[in-house]
Structure formats: C-alpha cells, structure tokens
Design an enzyme around this catalytic site. Structure first.
Site, PDB file in Angstrom:
ATOM      1  N   ASP A 152       0.831  -1.198   0.000  1.00 28.76           N
ATOM      2  CA  ASP A 152       0.000   0.000   0.000  1.00 28.76           C
ATOM      3  C   ASP A 152       0.876   1.263   0.000  1.00 28.76           C
ATOM      4  OD1 ASP A 152      -2.431   1.335   0.089  1.00 28.76           O
ATOM      5  OD2 ASP A 152      -3.209   0.138   1.755  1.00 28.76           O
ATOM      6  N   GLU A 185      -0.806   1.891  -5.115  1.00 22.59           N
ATOM      7  CA  GLU A 185      -0.663   3.337  -4.877  1.00 22.59           C
ATOM      8  C   GLU A 185      -1.752   4.140  -5.599  1.00 22.59           C
ATOM      9  OE1 GLU A 185      -0.118   4.370  -8.168  1.00 22.59           O
ATOM     10  OE2 GLU A 185       1.327   5.851  -7.430  1.00 22.59           O
ATOM     11  N   TRP A 186      -2.841   3.438  -5.936  1.00 20.13           N
ATOM     12  CA  TRP A 186      -4.112   4.051  -6.359  1.00 20.13           C
ATOM     13  C   TRP A 186      -4.045   4.786  -7.700  1.00 20.13           C
ATOM     14  CZ3 TRP A 186      -2.595   6.720  -1.414  1.00 20.13           C
ATOM     15  CH2 TRP A 186      -2.646   5.829  -0.355  1.00 20.13           C
ATOM     16  N   GLY A 187      -2.919   4.638  -8.405  1.00 17.32           N
ATOM     17  CA  GLY A 187      -2.795   5.355  -9.670  1.00 17.32           C
ATOM     18  C   GLY A 187      -2.270   6.769  -9.491  1.00 17.32           C
ATOM     19  N   ASN A 189       0.696   7.965  -9.096  1.00 20.48           N
ATOM     20  CA  ASN A 189       1.925   8.273  -9.839  1.00 20.48           C
ATOM     21  C   ASN A 189       1.964   7.537 -11.176  1.00 20.48           C
ATOM     22  OD1 ASN A 189       3.733   9.811  -7.709  1.00 20.48           O
ATOM     23  ND2 ASN A 189       2.728   8.128  -6.640  1.00 20.48           N
ATOM     24  N   ASP A 207      -9.937   3.449  -3.761  1.00 19.18           N
ATOM     25  CA  ASP A 207     -10.641   2.313  -3.170  1.00 19.18           C
ATOM     26  C   ASP A 207     -12.078   2.230  -3.678  1.00 19.18           C
ATOM     27  OD1 ASP A 207      -8.331   2.067  -1.772  1.00 19.18           O
ATOM     28  OD2 ASP A 207      -9.258   2.098   0.214  1.00 19.18           O
TER      29      ASP A 207
END
Ligand code: GLA
Length: 394
Positions: A152, A185-187, A189, A207
C-alpha cells in the site's frame, strides 16, 4: 591482463550482480490473479485467523477454487509491531497460531497465500509499514510461504513511488521465493507507465466501495470510489496491460449487499472484460446461490483469463449505453453491452458499424446459450445497470 581490462571486467561483474537482484519474478500472473482479500468485507477489526481458514475452506467447497480462484490474501491489520531485532510480528490476539501456520493451512487446501504491507512508515490502518525494513520483511514473507504481496501507499510523505516499489521488488527477488507483487498506490503516480517492470498488478483507481456509482471528494481517485467511478478510470489504460502486468481497478464487491443482482453481474462482467484481477471481497463462507453463480461463471471468467491478456476497451460510448470489446486468443472476441442507465435499453447492434464481419457465431455467456450469428444485427432488451456478454467465435 592489463589493469584496464581487469577493472572493466570487475565493473561488468558488479553490474551483472546488481541486475540479478533488480528484477521482478517473471512468469507469474501471466493471466490476471484470481483470489480473495479480507479488506472489503472484514476491514481491520473483522480479520483474524478463523476468517482466513474459513475462507480457504469455503473457496474450495463453494466451487470457487474449481472456477480458478487461488490466492487467499490477508489485508491490513494482521501486524502489530516489531521485535527487538526489527522482525515484523503478527497480532497475537487475531493470529495466535502465527502466519506460517496459516500459510501452511491455505497451502494444504491447494491454494496460495497472500499478505499485505505498506511502503510507508505505517499502513493505512496505522500498523507498522515496511519502510526501512524491506529486505527483512521480504525474508519473513519468503520463510512463511507467502505467494502474493500487496504493498500500500499510506504514510509515504517525501518518498518516491518508483524507488519505493523497486526497493520491495528487489527485496522479494533477493529473498528468493516467487511472490506476485501487487502495487497499491491508487494510480497516483501513473504506475501503468512504469510498474510493468516492478510488479505484476497495480491499482489504477482509488478504493472501491460497496456502491454502484458513489464518488468520493477526489472523484474516487484515492478514496470512496464505486463500480462506475473505478470502471471509468480504466479508460485509455488498455495499452499498458498484458501477461504479467495488469491494471487493477480494485477488488470485487460482488455479494457484499450494496449492489443489485444486475449490478453484481455487470461489475463482475466488466472486470472480466477489462482483464482485471478477480479478487473477491465478500464473505465466502456465507454466500447466496446468486453470488456463487455470478462469481463462478466459467465462460465469463474465461474472458478474463484469456491467455492473449488484452484489456477490453470502449467501442461505443453513449451517455447511458456502452460497448466494450476484448480481443481473445484464437481470433475470438468478447463483447459486453452495458446499460448504465435507469431505463431498460432496447439494444440493436449493427456489427458492421464496429467492423465486425458477418462470419461469427454468437454465444450469450449469462444465458449460457447460442444467440445467432453476426450476419444479422443483434437485438437485446437490457435491464437497467445490467449487461449482456457475448463471445463471438469464428
Ligand atoms: C488502502 C488500500 C485498501 C486497503 C486499505 C487497508 O485504503 O487502498 O485496498 O488495503 O488501505 O488499510
């Protein structure tokens, strides 16, 4: 040998040595990973070793293993601290038997075992992260028999995402046990641009939640996404996906209660057409018949698991009606007709418009029956928030 040649050879040897540890494990996740993760249903407070054991049992008895699901992944909150040598320690209340025993249990069912960490100082739920302990943690995971690691991105102030994830990649490689590496990392970067060399899947949205269309304050990029929000964030990312490298629009909410039967079917079908990882997020030990039949539709799963590894993309994009196309191996094509609207859609598909020739037979994968050929236009009445999924064959 002259000194110059000697130092040149020494440098080459060093480079080769370093490169030996600068890679991910290849030949893993050649099709999108399938499994289960504790977070969507059990979050922090609800996860413990009984839940994991029961889930492994249910994955087998429900027919999910037979349908292709294999990873049982513990998300956040299994860890409590570090011992005096810095080794990561499981929470003794939730996981009294330890992680190795749990991994052994999961393996004894013919399944694979996954675990969670965070690249920062603390996980998103405030448990110890891996920052500064990457090599040590990777050794623990390898010793315990971990097969899948989700890492995460909370509490990473000042860290560089590529460097941080490469560090864990190298640590896993050095530890020597092949482990699927899932970047979370949720997009933030744009991992699709660089993570193919680092891991096997990367989150390409924030999420998900157990909701059809809710959008968080940040448009769901980090928090509070939903089926539609996470789906729409995948547009244009199809060129980055392929065997061993997958966009991940987050885990499934099928069977968690917030979606209708049609919405569960649409969510599942769209994830399959996107070649998304299929990580169930519901309570496998307590599933309705409907949930089981949605999660185990083998013909729809076959689209996701197709070995060509192409991510589907939009060929029609009206406000309330979309068509996704996914090229399949052997020249077959998957088509997903998706009614986003609140009214029934009377679809009438003229194949020529999409440059689809007349010579294909059509199979409806939810009705599980033949549905004519592409020689004539295809008509279907699609209820609100529902899909029709077709396989066109030569
Ligand atoms: C983040 C991740 C989730 C989950 C939680 C755990 O929000 O994106 O998938 O792992 O952390 O705390």
């Amino acid at each position: 040998m002259t000194n110059m040649i000697r130092s040149f050879l020494a440098m080459m040897a060093l480079l080769l040595f370093q490169q030996g540890f600068s890679q991910k494990f290849e030949q893993l996740a050649l099709t999108p990973p399938m499994g289960w993760n504790s977070w969507n249903k059990f979050a922090c407070d609800g996860v413990n070793e009984q839940v994991i054991r029961k889930t492994a049992d249910a994955m087998v008895s429900s027919g999910m293993k037979d349908a292709g699901y294999e990873y049982v992944v513990i998300d956040d909150c299994w860890q409590i601290g570090r011992d005096s040598s810095g080794n990561i320690m499981p929470d003794p209340k939730k996981f009294p038997s330890g992680i190795k025993a749990l991994a052994d249990y999961v393996h004894s069912k013919g399944l694979k075992f996954g675990i969670y960490t965070c690249a920062g100082t603390l996980t998103c739920a405030g448990r110890p992260g891996s920052l500064g302990h990457e090599y040590q943690d990777a050794i623990s995971y390898a010793r315990w028999g971990v097969d899948y690691l989700k890492e995460d991105w909370c509490n990473t102030e000042g860290q560089n995402a590529q460097q941080s994830y490469k560090l864990m990649r190298d640590a896993l490689y050095k530890a020597g046990r092949p482990i699927v590496f899932s970047l979370c990392e949720w997009g933030s970067n744009k991992p699709w641009e660089w993570a193919g060399e680092v891991g096997h899947l990367w989150r390409s949205s924030g999420d998900i939640s157990d909701s059809w269309s809710k959008s968080g304050a940040d448009d769901g990029r980090i928090w509070g996404g939903s089926v539609l929000v996470n789906l729409d964030l995948q547009q244009g990312l199809e060129k980055y996906a392929g065997p061993g490298r997958w966009n991940d629009p987050d885990m499934l909410e099928v069977g968690n209660g917030g979606l209708t039967t049609a919405e569960n079917r649409a969510h599942f079908s769209l994830w399959c057409v996107l070649a998304a990882p299929l990580i169930a997020g519901n309570d496998l030990s307590n599933m309705s018949k409907e949930t089981v039949s949605t999660l185990t539709n083998k013909e729809v799963i076959a689209l996701d698991q197709d070995k060509l590894g192409k991510q589907g993309y939009l060929i029609e994009n009206e406000e309330y009606f979309q068509i996704y196309l996914k090229p399949l191996s052997g020249g077959d094509t998957a088509i997903c007709l998706f009614n986003r609207g609140d009214q029934t859609k009377e679809a009438n598909i003229d194949w020529k418009k999409y440059k689809i020739g007349a010579g294909h037979s059509i199979r409806d994968l939810w009705k599980k029956q033949a549905a004519g050929t592409t020689a004539t236009s295809f008509k279907a009445s699609i209820p609100k928030h529902d899909v029709v999924v077709l396989r066109l064959s030569n």
